[in-house]
Design a protein around this motif. Sequence first.
Motif, PDB file in Angstrom:
ATOM      1  N   LEU A  77       0.826  -1.203   0.000  1.00  0.00           N
ATOM      2  CA  LEU A  77       0.000   0.000   0.000  1.00  0.00           C
ATOM      3  C   LEU A  77       0.864   1.258   0.000  1.00  0.00           C
ATOM      4  CD1 LEU A  77      -2.848  -0.980   2.502  1.00  0.00           C
ATOM      5  CD2 LEU A  77      -2.953  -0.883   0.001  1.00  0.00           C
ATOM      6  N   LYS A  78       1.961   1.256   0.750  1.00  0.00           N
ATOM      7  CA  LYS A  78       2.853   2.407   0.774  1.00  0.00           C
ATOM      8  C   LYS A  78       3.540   2.593  -0.562  1.00  0.00           C
ATOM      9  CE  LYS A  78       5.163   1.217   4.473  1.00  0.00           C
ATOM     10  NZ  LYS A  78       6.129   1.275   5.615  1.00  0.00           N
ATOM     11  N   ASP A  79       4.013   1.488  -1.155  1.00  0.00           N
ATOM     12  CA  ASP A  79       4.686   1.591  -2.462  1.00  0.00           C
ATOM     13  C   ASP A  79       3.727   2.073  -3.543  1.00  0.00           C
ATOM     14  OD1 ASP A  79       6.981   0.677  -1.298  1.00  0.00           O
ATOM     15  OD2 ASP A  79       6.731  -1.406  -1.959  1.00  0.00           O
ATOM     16  N   ARG A  80       2.509   1.547  -3.545  1.00  0.00           N
ATOM     17  CA  ARG A  80       1.536   1.945  -4.567  1.00  0.00           C
ATOM     18  C   ARG A  80       1.127   3.398  -4.382  1.00  0.00           C
ATOM     19  NH1 ARG A  80       0.961   2.227  -9.138  1.00  0.00           N
ATOM     20  NH2 ARG A  80       1.412  -0.018  -9.319  1.00  0.00           N
ATOM     21  N   ALA A  81       0.988   3.844  -3.132  1.00  0.00           N
ATOM     22  CA  ALA A  81       0.626   5.245  -2.883  1.00  0.00           C
ATOM     23  C   ALA A  81       1.724   6.179  -3.366  1.00  0.00           C
ATOM     24  CB  ALA A  81       0.365   5.459  -1.390  1.00  0.00           C
ATOM     25  N   VAL A  82       2.980   5.779  -3.187  1.00  0.00           N
ATOM     26  CA  VAL A  82       4.092   6.605  -3.659  1.00  0.00           C
ATOM     27  C   VAL A  82       4.080   6.696  -5.177  1.00  0.00           C
ATOM     28  CG1 VAL A  82       6.608   6.731  -3.814  1.00  0.00           C
ATOM     29  CG2 VAL A  82       5.536   6.160  -1.642  1.00  0.00           C
ATOM     30  N   TYR A  83       3.749   5.597  -5.848  1.00  0.00           N
ATOM     31  CA  TYR A  83       3.753   5.581  -7.305  1.00  0.00           C
ATOM     32  C   TYR A  83       2.541   6.315  -7.887  1.00  0.00           C
ATOM     33  CZ  TYR A  83       7.670   2.422  -8.237  1.00  0.00           C
ATOM     34  OH  TYR A  83       8.920   1.885  -8.364  1.00  0.00           O
ATOM     35  N   SER A  84       1.365   6.129  -7.278  1.00  0.00           N
ATOM     36  CA  SER A  84       0.132   6.629  -7.888  1.00  0.00           C
ATOM     37  C   SER A  84      -0.320   7.977  -7.352  1.00  0.00           C
ATOM     38  CB  SER A  84      -0.996   5.602  -7.676  1.00  0.00           C
ATOM     39  OG  SER A  84      -0.657   4.363  -8.235  1.00  0.00           O
ATOM     40  N   PHE A  85       0.083   8.348  -6.147  1.00  0.00           N
ATOM     41  CA  PHE A  85      -0.415   9.574  -5.532  1.00  0.00           C
ATOM     42  C   PHE A  85       0.733  10.484  -5.104  1.00  0.00           C
ATOM     43  CE2 PHE A  85      -3.414   6.131  -4.657  1.00  0.00           C
ATOM     44  CZ  PHE A  85      -4.562   6.632  -5.266  1.00  0.00           C
ATOM     45  N   THR A  86       1.731  10.596  -5.975  1.00  0.00           N
ATOM     46  CA  THR A  86       2.902  11.402  -5.644  1.00  0.00           C
ATOM     47  C   THR A  86       2.544  12.861  -5.420  1.00  0.00           C
ATOM     48  OG1 THR A  86       4.244   9.916  -6.999  1.00  0.00           O
ATOM     49  CG2 THR A  86       5.224  12.032  -6.398  1.00  0.00           C
ATOM     50  N   SER A  87       1.603  13.378  -6.187  1.00  0.00           N
ATOM     51  CA  SER A  87       1.243  14.792  -6.096  1.00  0.00           C
ATOM     52  C   SER A  87       0.166  15.079  -5.056  1.00  0.00           C
ATOM     53  CB  SER A  87       0.762  15.291  -7.471  1.00  0.00           C
ATOM     54  OG  SER A  87      -0.348  14.542  -7.925  1.00  0.00           O
ATOM     55  N   LYS A  89      -1.979  15.221   0.920  1.00  0.00           N
ATOM     56  CA  LYS A  89      -2.603  14.613   2.084  1.00  0.00           C
ATOM     57  C   LYS A  89      -2.192  13.149   2.228  1.00  0.00           C
ATOM     58  CE  LYS A  89      -6.677  17.625   2.315  1.00  0.00           C
ATOM     59  NZ  LYS A  89      -8.154  17.660   2.284  1.00  0.00           N
ATOM     60  N   ILE A  90      -2.205  12.429   1.113  1.00  0.00           N
ATOM     61  CA  ILE A  90      -1.840  11.015   1.157  1.00  0.00           C
ATOM     62  C   ILE A  90      -0.369  10.857   1.513  1.00  0.00           C
ATOM     63  CG2 ILE A  90      -1.567   8.924  -0.230  1.00  0.00           C
ATOM     64  CD1 ILE A  90      -4.090   9.617  -1.689  1.00  0.00           C
ATOM     65  N   GLN A  91       0.484  11.703   0.932  1.00  0.00           N
ATOM     66  CA  GLN A  91       1.910  11.617   1.229  1.00  0.00           C
ATOM     67  C   GLN A  91       2.198  11.955   2.691  1.00  0.00           C
ATOM     68  OE1 GLN A  91       4.082  10.315  -0.893  1.00  0.00           O
ATOM     69  NE2 GLN A  91       2.370  10.059  -2.298  1.00  0.00           N
ATOM     70  N   ASP A  92       1.485  12.944   3.231  1.00  0.00           N
ATOM     71  CA  ASP A  92       1.653  13.284   4.644  1.00  0.00           C
ATOM     72  C   ASP A  92       1.202  12.132   5.534  1.00  0.00           C
ATOM     73  OD1 ASP A  92       2.649  15.742   3.990  1.00  0.00           O
ATOM     74  OD2 ASP A  92       0.776  16.827   4.303  1.00  0.00           O
ATOM     75  N   PHE A  93       0.093  11.484   5.145  1.00  0.00           N
ATOM     76  CA  PHE A  93      -0.400  10.340   5.928  1.00  0.00           C
ATOM     77  C   PHE A  93       0.612   9.199   5.912  1.00  0.00           C
ATOM     78  CE2 PHE A  93      -2.617   6.227   5.982  1.00  0.00           C
ATOM     79  CZ  PHE A  93      -3.195   6.294   7.242  1.00  0.00           C
TER      80      PHE A  93
END
Length: 280
Positions: free
Chosen positions: A100-110, A113-117
């Motif tokens: 989940l962390k790896d996918r969030a970094v790849y898909s929601f880089t910009s 809020k997600i990056q802060d979480f």
Amino acid sequence: MSITYIPRVTQLDAVQLDKQLEELFKQMVFNATKFFEPGILQPVLPELELLIRTWIFKYSVYNNKYTFGQQMLSLKYKADNFSRSKLYWYYGYTVGLRYLKDRAVYSFTSNRKIQDFIHKLETFQLIGDIFNFLRFIQCGKYPLLIDFVLGLELSAEKVTREDLSDFSWTRELLWHNFIELIGTAISLINIFGLRRKLLNVLKYVSWSNQTRARVASSNAIMTIHTECAFCSSSPVLPYTMGCSHIFCYYCLMANKTADPEFACPKCYYKGGEINKYIVA
């Protein structure tokens, strides 16, 4: 007969072996696909690593109640305390959460809020690992945080270390992990805030108070010889903070962002108002 005491370094060896085996497995897969068209695997890299970790989990912990690293050292989890629900939680923490962390970094880089979480989640996990390591050093049980949370104890019929004597990291592994722990703890310290608190001690020195009062009431003057009070270079986009010293915009804003109570390193003046220096 089961061994009641398992050396700490042996348990840490097993953890390191698991990491090395995973990296070796991934390296083999990447070498096998290096002749593919460039960029073809990049979009699905988190999924590829998920499959690798799932395969490792399936044929180690799920089937046999031990990791490959533990198997090499004749260790295993106590099967009577490893229920199916704990297997799912173990998989979710060691495999699912990383995906989940790896996918969030790849898909929601910009997505800020997600990056802060994710950053906060990694920070809490890191703090938990630090406290668990300190506890492990003291009692010698549960080298991993997930082992402690789920109560997964290790057992062994024998302790095997002879075959791994060629690995340099097996000799001083405890010191190596302790050094990493110190480095991690230092990275969590707000150096700017600590520096400010130390400098605040100087306010009780009479010459510091006199300097502060004198500089606070004077105006900043910039000449061809003026240097940034922080980096000691010619100021780039000069800014002031209320004292007679001039800063680069980046130097001043970076320090103020990291530490709102940042004081001038030359005169210890805390300026609450940041203004652009206008050249007359």
